[in-house]
Design a protein around this motif. Structure first.
Motif, mmCIF file in Angstrom:
data_model
loop_
_atom_site.group_PDB
_atom_site.id
_atom_site.type_symbol
_atom_site.label_atom_id
_atom_site.label_comp_id
_atom_site.label_asym_id
_atom_site.label_seq_id
_atom_site.Cartn_x
_atom_site.Cartn_y
_atom_site.Cartn_z
ATOM 1 N N ARG A 112 0.835 -1.209 0.000
ATOM 2 C CA ARG A 112 0.000 0.000 0.000
ATOM 3 C C ARG A 112 0.864 1.250 0.000
ATOM 4 O O ARG A 112 0.540 2.245 -0.653
ATOM 5 N N LEU A 113 1.961 1.216 0.752
ATOM 6 C CA LEU A 113 2.882 2.352 0.771
ATOM 7 C C LEU A 113 3.413 2.623 -0.633
ATOM 8 O O LEU A 113 3.490 3.773 -1.078
ATOM 9 N N GLY A 114 3.808 1.574 -1.336
ATOM 10 C CA GLY A 114 4.339 1.736 -2.686
ATOM 11 C C GLY A 114 3.331 2.360 -3.628
ATOM 12 O O GLY A 114 3.685 3.206 -4.460
ATOM 13 N N ARG A 115 2.057 1.945 -3.516
ATOM 14 C CA ARG A 115 1.021 2.531 -4.366
ATOM 15 C C ARG A 115 0.864 4.018 -4.083
ATOM 16 O O ARG A 115 0.769 4.831 -5.005
ATOM 17 N N VAL A 119 16.001 4.127 0.103
ATOM 18 C CA VAL A 119 15.478 3.498 1.317
ATOM 19 C C VAL A 119 14.266 4.295 1.781
ATOM 20 O O VAL A 119 14.282 5.532 1.783
ATOM 21 N N ILE A 120 13.217 3.585 2.166
ATOM 22 C CA ILE A 120 12.015 4.233 2.712
ATOM 23 C C ILE A 120 11.761 3.679 4.107
ATOM 24 O O ILE A 120 11.649 2.468 4.285
ATOM 25 N N VAL A 121 11.690 4.576 5.078
ATOM 26 C CA VAL A 121 11.291 4.192 6.438
ATOM 27 C C VAL A 121 9.868 4.704 6.636
ATOM 28 O O VAL A 121 9.640 5.915 6.675
ATOM 29 N N PRO A 122 8.889 3.817 6.722
ATOM 30 C CA PRO A 122 7.493 4.266 6.756
ATOM 31 C C PRO A 122 7.105 4.892 8.087
ATOM 32 O O PRO A 122 7.831 4.809 9.080
ATOM 33 N N ASP A 138 8.424 12.889 3.218
ATOM 34 C CA ASP A 138 7.431 13.101 2.162
ATOM 35 C C ASP A 138 6.056 13.380 2.748
ATOM 36 O O ASP A 138 5.862 13.401 3.971
ATOM 37 N N GLU A 139 5.079 13.580 1.889
ATOM 38 C CA GLU A 139 3.745 14.001 2.322
ATOM 39 C C GLU A 139 3.017 12.927 3.116
ATOM 40 O O GLU A 139 2.038 13.225 3.815
ATOM 41 N N HIS A 140 3.462 11.655 3.018
ATOM 42 C CA HIS A 140 2.829 10.571 3.757
ATOM 43 C C HIS A 140 3.591 10.202 5.022
ATOM 44 O O HIS A 140 3.379 9.120 5.579
ATOM 45 N N ALA A 141 4.481 11.086 5.456
ATOM 46 C CA ALA A 141 5.257 10.921 6.695
ATOM 47 C C ALA A 141 6.344 9.863 6.579
ATOM 48 O O ALA A 141 6.906 9.448 7.583
ATOM 49 N N ASN A 142 6.648 9.413 5.351
ATOM 50 C CA ASN A 142 7.759 8.492 5.159
ATOM 51 C C ASN A 142 9.083 9.239 5.182
ATOM 52 O O ASN A 142 9.171 10.390 4.752
#
Length: 661
Positions: free
Chosen positions: A264-267, A460-463, A651-655
């Motif tokens: 879902r994060l990737g989408r 790298v993405i830290v959610p 980013d805008e989704h707090a990642n």
């Protein structure tokens, strides 16, 4: 309605809740307990939730996995066709290393004296050549019960083609011993290949009493008056009754939630190719997501010699987590894991009685964690002096300083994680450099950048909420029910006519339990055919979108060429069919981050291998903030390390989006 996602790991119990009406989200993290219900109750209390307000309870668990790995399941009897008593020991005849002459196979879950036989025979065509005698069945069952069996696995020859003889054995068992838990292969895994079918059925029986008891206690023990659903290895959830009937489908229940969350994060972030790195207290789990879809497979092995045939996300796990213990191996080298300090006694720095050095202790000594960090919000106070004391014997053995030893532990566990990623990418013809690494779990963000660097990845993405990300992923899980059957027909008009009738039946069975579910918005059906060239021993899965023979043949030959670099043009046969009904559930929307400040100031300075390192509170970082490493980004239950040559953007989704040069 409040949805609650619970993920019970070996060290921590994670909880995330979402209120559909207010769109609010909350979380809690507590140490896991010997009785999982105690840990669940503690997490609910820590989240300040009233059980009466919970409308949907979604549960991932390692109970089934632990029962098998720790050999703490039921006393199981196996009833087989006469002459097939030793099937579990004969197995496939393979060894993990064909040149290891000292290798010994694992002991079967059912010892030989509890593997009994009945006279019967079903042909591969489904014709009953000989039915079992009721008196003989009764005598065998009485013998098993007298020897203390809690459960029985029934696996008769060719029962996948016709379950009639197995149904008779089951009927006698239920009449004669109503409390005996029964697993029947023609229900658990109705496909050919006796060894895999028997092993899967035995694992199900082995976990059945303990898991069924847990599922039955769950609602009453927590005071829940709501829907309880369990995450399956496939990434779909099922109700309590279905889970209690087939706990073998929950073997990879725990890691599946994180994969769903990453997808879902990737989408939302527009990143279709991901590799997940879930580093908890006990293990690290990795999975590849391509074009927003995670790979899946139909067989797994918790340990070599115990195959389990169940639909599962293609997740690979290694014993490398925050609680993994560093030690000297038999060859005199530094090793980390797979043994873990778990929640009891825990890492030495937790001050709960642990004295052996762990990854968490090494990270604390290296400055990647701080004694007075924001982890204090989660009730855990770290003690650096205890971490140093735990590492000192290891340092003395190698003639190194404590700092050098901690670096060795850090690099070793990173190398183990990187190798796990190579095995699911490079070894499978997938280039990891085309993917972003999504790192979560309490320890993942401390190791992610160095692991990514090791395999050549740059992103790298830290959610958001990384430490409880698997529990968060549960909140949008859809219901899923799969049905399979062996067909074994030529890929021609007659064979496809037979397949069409079977597909219709499987679809009806798979979707039946979803029809009236109140949270299901729509039912999506997926179909897969397992095909092979005539004469081959193994088949390949091919999505079934048509019943046109030439189109199916082309899809199979494309898959065969991709896997083996050949297309033979030989006749093709259809071996198995699988139908999955997916009850789609509305997903919580991705977070939109509006908090923080555009000009955040460090809350502290730390000393890491990169020198003086500013420390930031993640809640202070507004969307668009750029941090040039080195930096530590702390939150209540995790810390993200950004090294000198990396750059992090919120980013805008707090990642946290980290880019390497």
């Amino acid at each position: 309605m409040k949805r609650v996602g619970i993920d019970i790991g070996g060290t921590f119990t994670d909880l995330v809740w979402f209120d559909d009406a207010s769109q609010q989200v909350g979380k809690a993290k507590t140490l896991s307990t010997k009785d999982p219900l105690d840990g669940l109750a503690a997490a609910i209390a820590a989240a300040e939730l009233d059980p009466a307000d919970i409308g949907l309870f979604l549960h991932a668990t390692t109970i089934v996995t632990n029962l098998v790995l720790e050999r703490k399941g039921a006393v199981v009897g196996l009833i087989s066709t006469r002459g097939f008593r030793d099937l579990l020991e004969i197995g496939s005849g393979l060894k993990p290393n064909p040149y290891d002459v000292q290798w010994s196979p694992v002991e079967p879950l059912v010892p030989r004296w509890l593997r009994l036989e009945v006279g019967e025979r079903t042909l591969a065509t489904g014709e009953i050549l000989a039915a079992p005698d009721r008196d003989e069945i009764a005598a065998v069952l009485d013998d098993l019960v007298a020897q203390g069996c809690d459960a029985v696995a029934i696996c008769l020859l060719n029962a996948y083609a016709n379950p009639e003889n197995e149904l008779l054995v089951e009927a006698v068992a239920r009449e004669r011993h109503p409390r005996l838990r029964v697993s029947r292969s023609s229900e658990i895994d109705p496909r050919m290949r006796e060894y895999a079918r028997a092993s899967t059925t035995v694992v199900n029986a082995y976990a059945l009493p303990a898991f069924s008891s847990y599922a039955e206690r769950l609602r009453d023990g927590l005071g829940l008056d709501t829907e309880v659903r369990f995450m399956q290895s496939s990434g779909g959830v099922v109700g309590v009754d279905e889970a209690a009937k087939a706990p073998v489908n929950l073997v990879y229940s725990g890691p599946a939630g994180g994969v769903l969350g990453a997808r879902r994060l990737g989408r939302a972030a527009g990143v279709p190719h991901l590799i997940t790195l879930d580093v908890g207290g006990t293990s690290s789990d990795v999975c590849v997501i391509r074009d927003e879809e995670a790979g899946d497979r139909d067989e797994l092995e918790l340990e070599f010699g115990v195959p389990i045939r169940t639909q599962t996300l293609d997740i690979s796990a290694i014993g490398a987590g925050g609680g993994s213990i560093a030690h000297v191996d038999a060859g005199g080298a530094l090793a980390v894991g797979p043994e873990s300090a778990r929640s009891t006694p825990g890492p030495a720095s937790y001050g709960l009685g642990g004295t052996r050095p762990t990854v968490t202790d090494a990270n604390l000594v290296l400055g990647l964690l701080r004694e007075d960090s924001l982890l204090g919000r989660s009730g855990i106070r770290l003690d650096r002096s205890k971490a140093i004391a735990a590492l000192e014997p290891l340092a003395a053995h190698f003639g190194l300083s404590v700092i050098e030893t901690a670096h060795g532990v850090y690099r070793t566990v990173n190398a183990n994680m990187a190798q796990a990623i190579r095995e699911i990418t490079v070894f499978q013809g997938i280039d990891p450099r085309e993917h972003a690494l999504v790192a979560f779990g309490g320890c993942g963000p401390q190791h992610a950048v160095e692991v990514a660097r090791d395999v050549g990845m740059r992103d790298v993405i830290v959610p958001w909420m990384p430490s409880v990300f698997s529990a968060l992923g549960l909140l949008g899980a859809s219901l899923a029910k799969s049905e399979s059957r062996t067909l074994l027909v030529p890929l021609d008009e007659d064979g496809l006519a037979s397949a069409a009738a079977v597909l219709e039946e499987l679809e009806a069975r798979a979707s039946a339990s979803l029809q009236d579910d109140p949270v299901v918005e729509e039912i999506v059906i997926t179909k897969v055919a397992y095909l092979r060239y005539v004469g081959q021993s193994h088949e390949l899965p091919v999505p079934l979108t048509t019943l046109d023979a030439e189109a199916i043949r082309t899809a199979f030959e494309d898959a065969h060429e991709h896997r083996y670099s050949t297309r033979l043009g030989d006749p093709v046969e259809l071996v198995d069919l699988r139908v999955t009904a997916i009850g789609v559930v509305a997903e919580p929307p991705p977070p939109v981050w509006t908090g923080g400040r555009a000009d955040p100031a460090p809350v502290a300075m730390a000393e890491t291998a990169d020198g003086p390192t500013p420390v930031f509170d993640r809640d202070d970082l507004a969307a668009g903030v750029v941090l040039v490493g080195p930096a530590l980004i702390e939150e209540a239950d995790s810390t993200t390390f950004v090294p000198t040559d990396a750059e992090a953007v919120i980013d805008e989704h707090a990642n946290i989006r980290i880019t390497l040069p």
